[in-house]
Scaffold this motif. Structure first.
Motif, PDB file in Angstrom:
ATOM      1  N   ILE A   1       0.827  -1.197   0.000  1.00 23.70           N
ATOM      2  CA  ILE A   1       0.000   0.000   0.000  1.00 23.70           C
ATOM      3  C   ILE A   1       0.864   1.250   0.000  1.00 23.70           C
ATOM      4  N   TYR A   2       2.128   1.115   0.362  1.00 21.27           N
ATOM      5  CA  TYR A   2       2.964   2.309   0.451  1.00 21.27           C
ATOM      6  C   TYR A   2       3.194   2.964  -0.897  1.00 21.27           C
TER       7      TYR A   2
ATOM      8  N   GLU B   1       1.320   3.523  -3.407  1.00 20.76           N
ATOM      9  CA  GLU B   1       0.341   4.519  -3.821  1.00 20.76           C
ATOM     10  C   GLU B   1       0.201   5.650  -2.814  1.00 20.76           C
ATOM     11  N   ALA B   2       0.277   5.269  -1.534  1.00 17.32           N
ATOM     12  CA  ALA B   2       0.044   6.280  -0.508  1.00 17.32           C
ATOM     13  C   ALA B   2       1.178   7.286  -0.451  1.00 17.32           C
TER      14      ALA B   2
END
Lengths: 698, 698
Positions: free
Chosen positions: A606-607, A609-610
């Protein structure tokens, strides 16, 4: 190269006019006024003489060979004129006329027709739809610009004609000179790549090349040519108007993160093109390169007659990674002997407000003589005691012949005009404020690093390209563009990247049996070419610990996939050994319409995109570039290991980048690809591809 | 305020000299030349007249009341002169003389003595060690600057005198005018805060306040005063020379991440001070504020006679978050009716290279009339058809009286001098390149947002401050500065933050018993005031599942702690309920020597150090500031929820920031504090402090 255009022995001006309000008149007069030494032939249907030159009704009737024809007739007539030029043996065209590609489909057709003629006769062409060209070495002004620039060693090309007029106007007042000055127009034939290549061969006249570009037609060629030229001559570019062309709908992570801007940034980075963030910066940098020797290192000395500006310069230097040189004891002793006790003899060298030229002389000489100083910035604020022009003359004298660059920031304007003229006449770049001088030195350091960079090393791994080719052919023949997971695994394997052991199950029982064979715990994932983000639909289960759980997982995953889409083709459920924990990264590929395959590297999961903490490089990626790419993300310390953690196997991550680079270079049909996550283990333990997606051109 | 200094009815120049080479002569002459309308009294031991004025041997012998004394005598004599001024009823001093704090301990003592005299007599003082002051409203030039500036509405203060001379010189040529111009010198009495406060009351004369600062003495007062002033008058500052004072050795995460730079950034942010990144920007911004009305919103229209510069401006605008206005159909119809078919009637409005002033008139009027346009940038490149000065006059006419700002970028220099004069005379700010115009409009938008921001809401929670006070007293009395974990927990609890249940065990058996009571699994941690980073020494065990494991963990942890340090005081092992997984963040505090407690917020765990993705605010933090702080980190999307994840309880994280802010405001003895991690659960489920460290002033 392009001699017929920049150094023609003779010129015809087709569309030359006796009417002084016409562009055709203006251009002829510009050629005349600039002192062009060759033969000039106006071409006009009726006139017998224009501006004293005998005129001819057509190029073909000119009695001598014509090297260059400058064409300024209505667009619809241009192809005929070009045809006549071709027949007459003309070698170069500058087509000023507008009314081509820029006005729509008809104009575009006309431009294609024109280009065909140009190519058929082996001519080269600037334009159409341009302001023209200027070459101060030939003394040629084949443009309708109102001003002729000072001669100089800056070559400038611009995709905007209006910007050319603005720059000419501005540079004239600043005393900035040019070797060549070209309005590119529609770039039907000669474009930024042609000019880069031609200008790159003339180091004597072009000490720096500037470009204002709105789009780059042939990205590959641009990178290839720029890579060579920038090693000899600094190239500084402004690229504006990032088009939406590159921002097409993208379904993968990498596609969404990439974009024309990243591709262009990577292209400039990898080819050594310095990017200016503003027009001001473009010329600030250019002055330093045009006037001064290339900086030998990154250690700066500052000489100033005022504390405040010295602090401002120091701050700015530290911000961009220029180091303030540690002066040697000998240098400091020399300074101490010659300067008053209130002066500061460490760097910045503060010679105090009552400094006369003699202190500037001592301080600048000492700084230049110090072996640990690579460049000197001299700051001057107007004070009652010192005449700015005397200080300027002193700096010019001491700096003369130095192998280290000297730049100045004489702050002020009202009382320092004469000083600025002296500095400019003697090729000392001056900047109105210290921060701009520092930025220019920073650009020099970047250029130095680029020049000293060892040649790129490209590796080719031994891979099974045939297997991938066969697979792609099969996928294609089935009318699909997205590879299923098993197919993606096959590609990954064929290109030598490590995968967890894995087998496809097609029933709950088979799943249990495979899981037992691989050893618990296992991971199970839906296998379908129609389901892209498997975890979003609950199609991935981790930590399955026994046979019963494997059977349950099969049924649940299949049920969820069916619920998500009745139409989805479901090939079964993949049973995979559960890999050890490691640091998760992403290696992805998107394809930029101008620059080709763009490889992304960042933290996985998830990192990515975040945090949008991703570094890009264009393929093919060299060994050094892969190493730099991995280190370019902000989160790199996580890979190097923080708080006592062992370092990750960074070499393994780099190798995956290189193998992916080879893959997408071998197979241009790959338009998008994500390896996410790539699990990187501790140093020496390698990296495993946990999931991969590959999309082919439709 | 400070009328005696900026608008005195009479001035004594102590140290005035008949010798034209002396500063004391120069200052008197400057006062005379600027046309000061009040009474002037030179003070000199021997002369009877200087520059035609009767001179007096001392201030006390001047026969009339003196408001302001400008002192330019040797430093050692200054205290006596100040004493005499005090006795004579002088109200303000400008001490030009150097030789005070800046020369070492003796000078510092002399400065203290001087300040004591000034305060004893209730006088106010600028300096010592300064260039002096200029007030164009009073027509007062009490400085030794070589130039007197144009009158204007920009107030400028500088901690560097040399910068003052450079700026005066530069601004004179640019036609930039000032209301007040002050060299702050050593700031013994009047400092940036005093001037901000005084100038902030005079909106009529100071449309914008500029400051060049190297250090800020009283951070609290600066923030408090700036907060008020910036709501009325834009304040733009350059802060240079981030000193190492703030970068003292720090043992906590937050301490290592914070620094003088972050504190200053937070102070400017929270008090609405606009920060310029360069001297150029300082004045670029100032011109926009001084000449034009404040921008009503962030929607920009661009009018241009050339495509390229239009694209450059558009790119620059998008980069800083200025929106290109969507023109209304009515506006576009009006443009279409008046402009040639080749013109672009959408934004940027391209009126084409052959535009004469009439097209500029139509386009600028239409853009200003459009209700969805908040500001207009007019671009001009020199073209054969149009006289720059005619275009400038047209812009001046149309823009006159508009409530929306109009700025221009006339590109060039050689042919546009007259146009630039016309624009400047009529208060249209012009920028040599479009990017600088865009940056100035961006600063205006920031100021607009600040002005419209609702008043900060400060909350006070109901907490048990007494319990914390008692605890701190105890820790102090034991000669410790670092709180043990149990003590830190007590503080956290007293301030209403949630903690996992936890009890201290002092034997393996007790650990097993507590663990059973809390419910397995549990976490166990060493409890010692001497061991800071517990996990680094293996002092933390997670997921302890049964009584036997609890006993084992106790022994192992105790053994490791002993091995790490024989001297460490070991209080036992803390047994803690193992909390659910959530998103881990950090809330930390460090104390800046100038600005006080600085609160950090970022991702927790190893990410905080590796990514340095931390946002800072000075305490006390308002509700809005806490909300902004949480949203300011790059990783905020992880809290908001990515890829279908539910959002985290952001309100709970904000509340922890506010409670910590209250805690460190209530207890200035807290110098460092880390809550790391704070586990934030899903929305509505709160947040739990997992670990906290608190360090008191030694």
């Amino acid at each position: 190269m392009l001699e017929a255009i920049f150094a023609p022995r003779s010129i015809a001006v087709v569309g030359a006019s006796p009417d002084p309000t016409k562009l055709g008149h203006r251009i002829l007069k510009n050629i005349l006024d600039a002192g062009y030494p060759g033969r000039i032939f106006p071409v006009h249907p009726g006139a017998s003489h224009i501006l004293g030159f005998p005129a001819y009704p057509s190029v073909e009737q000119v009695p001598e060979p014509v090297d260059l024809a400058v064409i300024v007739v209505p667009a619809t007539v241009v192809p005929n004129v070009a045809e006549a030029c071709g027949r007459a043996g003309v070698k170069g065209l500058v087509v000023i006329s507008a009314g081509f590609k820029e006005v729509g489909p008809e104009g575009r057709a006309l431009e294609m027709q024109l280009l065909e003629i140009v190519q058929r006769y082996g001519m080269r062409m600037i334009g159409p739809n341009c302001l023209g060209i200027i070459d101060t070495i030939t003394r040629l002004n084949a443009s309708f610009a109102a001003l002729y620039p000072h001669p100089g060693q800056i070559a400038f090309m611009s995709q905007s004609g209006a910007l050319c007029t603005a720059i000419l106007d501005w540079s004239k007042a600043q005393g900035i000179g040019f070797s060549r000055f070209v309005s590119l127009g529609n770039k039907a034939d000669v474009d930024e790549v042609t000019l880069l290549e031609a200008w790159g061969c003339d180091q004597a006249n072009n000490r720096v090349i500037l470009a204002y570009l709105e789009g780059i037609g042939n990205g590959d060629a641009f990178v290839a040519v720029a890579r060579r030229v920038t090693k000899r001559i600094p190239v500084i570019a402004i690229k504006s108007g990032a088009t939406q062309a590159g921002a097409r709908a993208a379904s993968s992570h990498t596609g969404a993160l990439a974009g024309a801007e990243h591709a262009c940034e990577a292209a400039f980075d990898q080819s050594g093109v310095l990017r200016a963030r503003s027009m001001q910066e473009l010329f600030d940098f250019a002055m330093a390169f045009a006037y001064q020797p290339l900086i030998p290192g990154n250690r700066l000395a500052i000489v100033t007659n005022a504390g405040g500006p010295g602090i401002i310069a120091t701050d700015a230097a530290e911000r961009i990674g220029l180091h303030l040189a540690e002066l040697t004891p000998a240098t400091m002793a020399a300074l101490r002997a010659a300067l008053p006790s209130t002066a500061s003899v460490s760097n910045p060298i503060d010679i105090i407000g009552d400094a006369r030229p003699d202190r500037y002389r001592v301080a600048l000489r000492a700084a230049l003589d110090d072996p640990y100083v690579d460049a000197v910035l001299v700051l001057f604020t107007p004070q009652a005691v010192s005449k700015p022009e005397d200080v300027a003359r002193t700096i010019v004298e001491v700096a003369a012949g130095s192998a280290k660059p000297v730049v100045t920031s004489f702050m002020g304007a009202a009382t320092i005009g004469e000083a600025l003229r002296i500095l400019n006449d003697h090729r000392i770049p001056n900047y109105a404020f210290p921060e701009r001088a520092i930025a220019a030195l920073g650009a020099m350091v970047a250029q130095r690093h680029w020049v000293e960079r060892p040649p790129e090393e490209y590796v080719r791994f031994d891979v099974d390209a045939e297997r991938v080719r066969a697979l792609f052919t099969r996928v294609c023949s089935e009318g699909r563009v997205e590879l299923g997971e098993l197919e993606a695994r096959e590609v990954i394997e064929a290109y030598g990247m490590r995968l967890p052991k894995s087998l496809l199950a097609q029933s709950p029982e088979e799943a249990a049996e495979i899981a037992a064979r691989l050893g618990f715990p296992v991971v199970m994932k839906i296998s379908s070419p129609d389901i892209l983000h498997k975890s979003d639909i609950g199609g991935v289960k981790l930590g399955i610990g026994d046979s019963a759980a494997a059977r349950d997982a099969y049924e649940l995953i299949e049920y969820r996939a069916r619920k998500y889409s009745r139409e989805a083709r479901i090939w079964g459920v993949l049973v995979q050994e559960q890999v050890r924990k490691g640091r998760e990264v992403l290696v992805g590929v998107s394809r930029d319409p101008q620059f080709g395959p763009l490889i992304a590297f960042g933290l996985g999961g998830i990192y990515v995109e975040a945090l949008r903490d991703v570094a890009f490089r264009l393929a093919p990626v060299s060994r050094q570039e892969a190493a730099e790419q991995v280190r370019a993300i902000r989160a790199f310390p996580l890979l190097r290991g923080v708080r006592g953690e062992p370092p990750a196997d960074i070499a393994a991550a780099e190798e995956v980048i290189l193998r992916v680079s080879q893959l997408v270079t071998d197979f241009p049909e790959i338009v998008e690809m994500d390896i996410n996550p790539l699990v990187v283990y501790n140093r020496g333990e390698g990296a495993t591809v946990l999931d991969a997606r590959i999309i082919l051109r439709g």
